[in-house]
Design a protein around this motif. Structure first.
Motif, mmCIF file in Angstrom:
data_model
loop_
_atom_site.group_PDB
_atom_site.id
_atom_site.type_symbol
_atom_site.label_atom_id
_atom_site.label_comp_id
_atom_site.label_asym_id
_atom_site.label_seq_id
_atom_site.Cartn_x
_atom_site.Cartn_y
_atom_site.Cartn_z
ATOM 1 N N PHE A 1 -21.186 -35.605 -14.817
ATOM 2 C CA PHE A 1 -20.370 -35.330 -13.658
ATOM 3 C C PHE A 1 -21.377 -35.328 -12.443
ATOM 4 C CE2 PHE A 1 -18.398 -32.869 -17.111
ATOM 5 C CZ PHE A 1 -17.378 -33.717 -17.116
ATOM 6 N N HIS B 1 -11.730 -16.641 -19.366
ATOM 7 C CA HIS B 1 -10.563 -16.949 -20.455
ATOM 8 C C HIS B 1 -11.231 -17.774 -21.525
ATOM 9 C CE1 HIS B 1 -7.362 -15.305 -18.046
ATOM 10 N NE2 HIS B 1 -7.534 -16.094 -17.019
ATOM 11 N N TRP C 1 -16.622 -19.209 -20.515
ATOM 12 C CA TRP C 1 -17.761 -19.986 -19.679
ATOM 13 C C TRP C 1 -18.463 -18.809 -18.515
ATOM 14 C CZ3 TRP C 1 -14.494 -25.010 -18.521
ATOM 15 C CH2 TRP C 1 -14.278 -25.529 -19.717
ATOM 16 N N TYR D 1 -4.385 -20.552 -16.655
ATOM 17 C CA TYR D 1 -5.762 -19.879 -16.985
ATOM 18 C C TYR D 1 -7.066 -20.413 -16.387
ATOM 19 C CZ TYR D 1 -3.757 -16.730 -20.485
ATOM 20 O OH TYR D 1 -3.101 -15.545 -21.109
ATOM 21 N N SER D 2 -7.133 -21.562 -15.943
ATOM 22 C CA SER D 2 -8.016 -22.071 -15.078
ATOM 23 C C SER D 2 -7.216 -22.179 -13.585
ATOM 24 C CB SER D 2 -8.274 -23.640 -15.305
ATOM 25 O OG SER D 2 -8.855 -23.696 -16.626
ATOM 26 N N VAL E 1 -10.434 -34.080 -14.585
ATOM 27 C CA VAL E 1 -11.366 -34.917 -15.355
ATOM 28 C C VAL E 1 -12.841 -34.087 -15.826
ATOM 29 C CG1 VAL E 1 -12.874 -36.842 -16.157
ATOM 30 C CG2 VAL E 1 -10.669 -36.912 -15.074
ATOM 31 N N SER E 2 -13.289 -33.442 -14.649
ATOM 32 C CA SER E 2 -14.659 -32.700 -14.979
ATOM 33 C C SER E 2 -14.604 -31.470 -15.691
ATOM 34 C CB SER E 2 -15.423 -32.635 -13.474
ATOM 35 O OG SER E 2 -14.522 -31.541 -12.869
ATOM 36 N N ILE E 3 -13.445 -30.793 -15.384
ATOM 37 C CA ILE E 3 -13.310 -29.634 -16.304
ATOM 38 C C ILE E 3 -12.656 -29.654 -17.659
ATOM 39 C CG2 ILE E 3 -11.735 -27.354 -16.370
ATOM 40 C CD1 ILE E 3 -13.782 -27.154 -14.302
ATOM 41 N N TYR F 1 -13.707 -32.546 -19.363
ATOM 42 C CA TYR F 1 -14.696 -32.948 -19.987
ATOM 43 C C TYR F 1 -15.511 -31.702 -20.583
ATOM 44 C CZ TYR F 1 -18.548 -36.215 -21.283
ATOM 45 O OH TYR F 1 -19.553 -36.849 -21.781
ATOM 46 N N VAL F 2 -15.740 -30.742 -19.713
ATOM 47 C CA VAL F 2 -16.588 -29.488 -20.226
ATOM 48 C C VAL F 2 -15.800 -28.906 -21.367
ATOM 49 C CG1 VAL F 2 -17.653 -27.379 -19.770
ATOM 50 C CG2 VAL F 2 -17.660 -29.203 -17.960
ATOM 51 N N GLY F 3 -14.547 -29.175 -21.360
ATOM 52 C CA GLY F 3 -13.700 -28.401 -22.486
ATOM 53 C C GLY F 3 -13.867 -29.015 -23.660
ATOM 54 N N ASN G 1 -21.132 -27.721 -22.515
ATOM 55 C CA ASN G 1 -22.472 -27.829 -21.855
ATOM 56 C C ASN G 1 -23.430 -26.898 -22.509
ATOM 57 O OD1 ASN G 1 -24.846 -27.750 -20.101
ATOM 58 N ND2 ASN G 1 -23.414 -28.812 -18.790
ATOM 59 N N HIS H 1 -26.358 -26.781 -22.089
ATOM 60 C CA HIS H 1 -27.995 -25.893 -21.258
ATOM 61 C C HIS H 1 -27.479 -24.829 -20.509
ATOM 62 C CE1 HIS H 1 -29.903 -29.726 -21.485
ATOM 63 N NE2 HIS H 1 -28.920 -30.501 -21.334
ATOM 64 N N VAL H 2 -26.145 -24.614 -20.291
ATOM 65 C CA VAL H 2 -25.752 -23.409 -19.573
ATOM 66 C C VAL H 2 -24.752 -22.596 -20.470
ATOM 67 C CG1 VAL H 2 -25.816 -24.275 -17.089
ATOM 68 C CG2 VAL H 2 -23.572 -24.508 -18.491
ATOM 69 N N GLY H 3 -24.615 -22.868 -21.666
ATOM 70 C CA GLY H 3 -23.693 -22.069 -22.677
ATOM 71 C C GLY H 3 -22.394 -22.203 -22.593
ATOM 72 N N TRP H 4 -21.936 -23.207 -21.820
ATOM 73 C CA TRP H 4 -20.413 -23.201 -21.918
ATOM 74 C C TRP H 4 -20.003 -23.952 -23.177
ATOM 75 C CZ3 TRP H 4 -20.264 -25.507 -16.053
ATOM 76 C CH2 TRP H 4 -20.314 -24.532 -15.223
ATOM 77 N N ILE I 1 -13.838 -26.127 -25.976
ATOM 78 C CA ILE I 1 -12.668 -25.366 -26.339
ATOM 79 C C ILE I 1 -11.647 -26.481 -27.103
ATOM 80 C CG2 ILE I 1 -12.861 -23.372 -24.615
ATOM 81 C CD1 ILE I 1 -10.535 -25.022 -23.041
#
Lengths: 195, 195
Positions: free
Chosen positions: A76, A147, A150, B72-73, B135-137, B139-141, B145, B147-150, B153
């Motif tokens: 991103f 939820h 993250w 939930y987002s 799209v960015s959210i 993509y993380v789902g 990530n 690096h930051v522990g996300w 899902i």
């Protein structure tokens, strides 16, 4: 009478723009320069965002070193930098085009107005999508999302988050400038259609 | 001779659009209808995205129930739905405007062309930013990530992620339609300026 008829035909078909069109082009030139500054600064602030954090642990273990930097979000934030770079280059090219047009206003100004109106809108879409992507990731970094588990990272990497935030404010400013440019360039086309 | 002069003056000042302008307006009407369908479907697919997952645990503990749904987002996906709704309403209003203009082509068509060109670009910016954020959210789902522990899902909530993905594909299609509409409306303004 003949002179009056000549004047009427000249007013309907003359390609020379009136003084107000030159004024609009000057405003356009200023906005394109501001767009160049905003996008350039946004990229610079984003790519220099790096923070190293040492987490103290009990001896004999060494401290844990954590690093946050812009390319740790490989998709991103890189898309953000790529899109903002495209806008930065476009602002430069279109500013040069507008400046050339100000010096020689009769040379293909209709086609130039059309191209500027279309590409201003296209670049607005690109910068807006990059800003949307950046803001959404930054917001999760700031607030987290309980939820899905993250965690927020801005309480640990405050300096890094200030960089991201500053860069996003600048790209937001670039978006506003692009909306003004779209308004100006479509209005210029509209004025030409009424001459 | 007098007839020829009259024709010349009529050609330079007549507000009646030629057949090709009507053709462009028909294409514009079709694209606006497609935009309405794409944005409407995108909202419907997004807000119906809900998946409940039971995680089996050992007795006597009850199974753990996890739910994924669009609200939930709370910030981004809601922004996505709000922005897409604005585009959906706009597509309807602008389609009605274009249809009215097709029936009465001489009534304030210059101002309508200008407004359509400007608002098409503005809505392009809004939909592109919402698509970028979504799209960015997503993509993380999908990827997480590390690096930051996300955590990702989508391996748990596959059906929910298919909803999000489908909605984003539709909003991507809406973005492409809007780019075509911007091209068409600025070209219409450009054509008017050359008449």
């Amino acid at each position: 009478m003949g002179s009056s008829e000549d004047d009427g035909i000249t007013a309907a078909t003359a390609p020379t723009p009136p003084a107000i069109t030159g004024g609009l082009s000057c405003i356009s030139l200023v906005l394109r320069s501001l767009l160049f500054a905003a996008t350039g600064a946004s990229i610079a602030v984003m790519v220099t965002g790096k923070q190293t954090k040492e987490i103290i642990s009990l001896p004999p273990f060494p401290p844990l070193v954590m690093v946050a930097k812009f390319d740790y979000s490989p998709s991103f934030i890189r898309y953000f930098v790529a899109a903002t770079s495209v806008a930065c280059v476009y602002s430069l090219v279109s500013a040069v085009g507008t400046a050339v047009w100000l010096r020689r206003p009769n040379s293909a100004s209709g086609t130039l107005s059309f191209l500027l109106a279309f590409f201003d809108a296209l670049i607005l879409g690109i910068v807006a999508s990059a800003t949307g992507a950046g803001v959404s990731i930054a917001y999760v970094g700031l607030r987290g999302n309980s939820h899905v588990g993250w965690i927020k990272i801005c309480n640990m990497f405050d300096k890094f988050c200030w960089h991201i935030g500053g860069s996003l404010v600048l790209s937001g400013a670039a978006t506003v400038i692009l909306v003004l440019l779209v308004m100006l360039s479509t209005f210029s086309l509209h004025r030409r259609s009424r001459r």
